[in-house]
Scaffold this active site. Sequence first.
Site, PDB file in Angstrom:
ATOM      1  N   HIS A  83       0.823  -1.222   0.000  1.00 29.97           N
ATOM      2  CA  HIS A  83       0.000   0.000   0.000  1.00 29.97           C
ATOM      3  C   HIS A  83       0.851   1.263   0.000  1.00 29.97           C
ATOM      4  CE1 HIS A  83       0.036  -0.092   4.570  1.00 29.97           C
ATOM      5  NE2 HIS A  83       0.008   1.213   4.406  1.00 29.97           N
ATOM      6  N   ASP A 219       1.189  -7.680   2.113  1.00 26.66           N
ATOM      7  CA  ASP A 219       1.356  -6.238   1.929  1.00 26.66           C
ATOM      8  C   ASP A 219       2.831  -5.825   1.753  1.00 26.66           C
ATOM      9  OD1 ASP A 219       0.855  -3.526   1.834  1.00 26.66           O
ATOM     10  OD2 ASP A 219      -0.501  -3.531   3.547  1.00 26.66           O
ATOM     11  N   SER A 644       4.000   2.092   8.608  1.00 24.78           N
ATOM     12  CA  SER A 644       3.773   1.131   7.552  1.00 24.78           C
ATOM     13  C   SER A 644       5.075   0.872   6.825  1.00 24.78           C
ATOM     14  CB  SER A 644       2.745   1.660   6.567  1.00 24.78           C
ATOM     15  OG  SER A 644       1.481   1.266   6.961  1.00 24.78           O
TER      16      SER A 644
HETATM   17  N1  ARG Z   1      -4.770   0.741   7.865  1.00 26.48           N
HETATM   18  C1  ARG Z   1      -3.498   0.738   7.209  1.00 26.48           C
HETATM   19  C2  ARG Z   1      -2.874   2.120   7.307  1.00 26.48           C
HETATM   20  O1  ARG Z   1      -3.332   2.933   8.049  1.00 26.48           O
HETATM   21  C3  ARG Z   1      -3.591   0.250   5.810  1.00 26.48           C
HETATM   22  C4  ARG Z   1      -4.242   1.188   4.854  1.00 26.48           C
HETATM   23  C5  ARG Z   1      -4.247   0.723   3.430  1.00 26.48           C
HETATM   24  N2  ARG Z   1      -5.241  -0.299   3.191  1.00 26.48           N
HETATM   25  C6  ARG Z   1      -6.558  -0.066   2.931  1.00 26.48           C
HETATM   26  N3  ARG Z   1      -7.352  -1.092   2.781  1.00 26.48           N
HETATM   27  N4  ARG Z   1      -7.070   1.134   2.792  1.00 26.48           N
HETATM   28  O2  ARG Z   1      -2.303   2.730   6.471  1.00 26.48           O
HETATM   29  N1  GLU Z   2      -1.240   1.391   7.768  1.00 26.02           N
HETATM   30  C1  GLU Z   2      -0.561   2.406   8.509  1.00 26.02           C
HETATM   31  C2  GLU Z   2       0.431   3.199   7.651  1.00 26.02           C
HETATM   32  O1  GLU Z   2       0.269   3.297   6.467  1.00 26.02           O
HETATM   33  C3  GLU Z   2       0.109   1.793   9.685  1.00 26.02           C
HETATM   34  C4  GLU Z   2      -0.930   1.351  10.590  1.00 26.02           C
HETATM   35  C5  GLU Z   2      -1.043   2.218  11.819  1.00 26.02           C
HETATM   36  O2  GLU Z   2      -1.582   3.322  11.757  1.00 26.02           O
HETATM   37  O3  GLU Z   2      -0.554   1.716  12.826  1.00 26.02           O
HETATM   38  O4  GLU Z   2       1.345   3.805   8.147  1.00 26.02           O
END
Ligand code: ARG
Ligand code: GLU
Length: 709
Positions: A83, A219, A644
């Site tokens: 991502h 990922d 991330s």
């Molecule tokens: N929750 C993760 C972060 O904050 C992954 C986000 C990307 N994935 C998604 N399904 N939107 O970045």
């Molecule tokens: N998915 C988050 C990012 O892109 C990390 C997840 C979190 O917030 O801990 O940095």
Amino acid sequence: MRHFQLCILLLFWASVSVAREGMWVPVLLHQNIEEMHEMGFRLNVEDIYSDDNASMKDAVVQFGGGCTGELISPEGLLVTNYHCGYRQIQQHSSLVNDYLTNGFWAMERSEELPNPGLTVTFLIRMEDVTKSVFEGTDTLENQLEIERIKNENIPKILADVEVDSLHNKTIKPFFEGNQYFLIITETFKDVRLVGAPPSAIGKFGGDTDNWMWPRHTGDFSLFRIYADKNNRPAEYSPDNVPYKPRHFFPIDIGGISEGDFTMIFGFPGRTSEYLPSDAIEMILEHRNPNRISIRDIKLDILRKAMENNAENRIKYAAKYASTSNAWKKWQGEINGLRRLNAVERKRQNEALYLEWVKTNNSKTEEYGHILPMFDSLYTLFEPRQQAYDLYTETWYRGIDLYRLFSVIQSIINTADEFDTAYYTEEIQNHFKDCSFDVDRKLFTELCGNYFQQASKNFLTQALKNLFLSDNTSKKLERIYDQSILTDTTALLSLVRNAKIKRLGNKLKRDKLYQLMKIVSEQYNGVIYPDYYDTKEAIDQNQQQYITALFEMNRGKRMYPDANFTLRVSYGKIEGYTPRDAVIYNHYTTIKGIMEKDNPEIYDYNVSDKLEQLYKENDFGIYGKADGTMPVCFTASNHTTGGNSGSPVIDANGNLIGINFDRCWEGTMSDMMFDPDKCRNIALDMRYMLFIIDKFADAGYLLEEMKLIK
Ligand code: ARG
Ligand code: GLU
């Protein structure tokens, strides 16, 4: 000035165990190393961060500004999340080369794809310069005066620091300006895409599984850093060569067990662990619900539009994902803060604070005003924050058309000198990912909601007269349809031919344009200035609050909120109990991917080849001894957005995972960490290697990695 002894870091929440809480500054790890050793870590501070010798920090980069990545070969090979590399992967994709669907693997170096604009940044060195920043403030009482002196000191200190011409230097505040670090970095600009799995693996579970455990997402994506012949940063050139890092992470495929030590080294973005109860209450009761309800409107529209329409799904996939990511997190945050009784807990701590202030006579004058001040400031702030959020969520992040409005405004403002090609492209980009039915709906519904909400406090009479009638939505539809902003051909032709006067004249009579102009003027003239004033006062008070907390907790450690600088979190591999009678395992396997397989749910689309490998049990050397293939695992490391792609490092300094998310029950950790429920989610390196080797037949990439069995 009460600026404190820096060698003594302190802890406010004395009653709470902090075994796994905290994002620690790498040059201050001597505070933590004993505890880390007790938890199983076998190396030393110098192995993590060293000014002189190669250390782990030389293998960790800030990737593209918002993520983390790490080096995994002596030839500049870097891994981050899928991502995090998504934009680049998407930009290289076309109908002919559909890398999103099929994945991408450079079979040799010459096939690696350059990414203009993408950078990676290494930390060269950081140094505590608090003393110099506070120089000359000792006798001052006035907060504004102190800030003024500090702001004068900072450029002077920087000017005296000699750095390599290719390095950058900056001084960053920590603890709301109670501590300062000089930070020297090196940024590389030639970063090429090496490999990415198909999105059915890299995004498996999509928004359905986002922020949740159990998780089965592959990922990861691979990039390579290129340097000039002297191993220095350089603009893209075909003559550049793979960068030779001072350190890279060996990958341990020997397997993980519950209770194993883990460490995360990365660039967490923002946390706010030291907020007063008033702030938590505002976020919990007002701010999150308000923002969620506005995004509900957008997401409902997009969901319906994408449901049975492949074209809309492509156009709105990225917009949906980015809108839903924070929307979902805020909901988890509300649950978590409620479960923890966060407001009450903060109040209890504040009672202790007041007690301390009272029993130390000298402190009453110095720090007695802080909590009452928060009280009145947050009372003033809440409606201002609401107005600010209503604006940003509706216009800035909600109505796509508003960005087109800003583009047109810049054209009008730059008049005859504007860059025709640039703006033509901006406009085309807007229309490319826009379907008019969806766009019209986004505008009428979000705008209608805006007027309704805003009418309570800050709508101007002009807007009230225009739009608070029974047929608001009809009116809005009409002005949408009659506007030049929604007439692709006419608008592009005027801009392309630089007919700015004509455009200007048309816009004067354009109701849609005029409406958005009033909205933006109101924001710039009233909403933002009010918001900013109070926010500044709150920040000042917060700074003093932290100064007081330092003093109150002298001798105990305290970690600074995340601020996009390199940090270490450490914990253990462990599952958790999300609710009564439910116990979550600390890892998932490929079996779970097959269980989730469901043609009805778009996010659960399993690739045929993966299913084949699963059926044949063909996991190579990466499977577990019991014949299963691990996919993801959870650990108790304190992380946030920006982490991330961070390396998950074992007791011996080897790479065992790539961090990519947090669990649902732990999303409130940006404000309050719960050691029982807060878990980060990581991709198991063995699944990554399996995908590269067995799924993609790109096993040659493994030759440059160092695997430890
Ligand atoms: N929750 C993760 C972060 O904050 C992954 C986000 C990307 N994935 C998604 N399904 N939107 O970045
Ligand atoms: N998915 C988050 C990012 O892109 C990390 C997840 C979190 O917030 O801990 O940095």
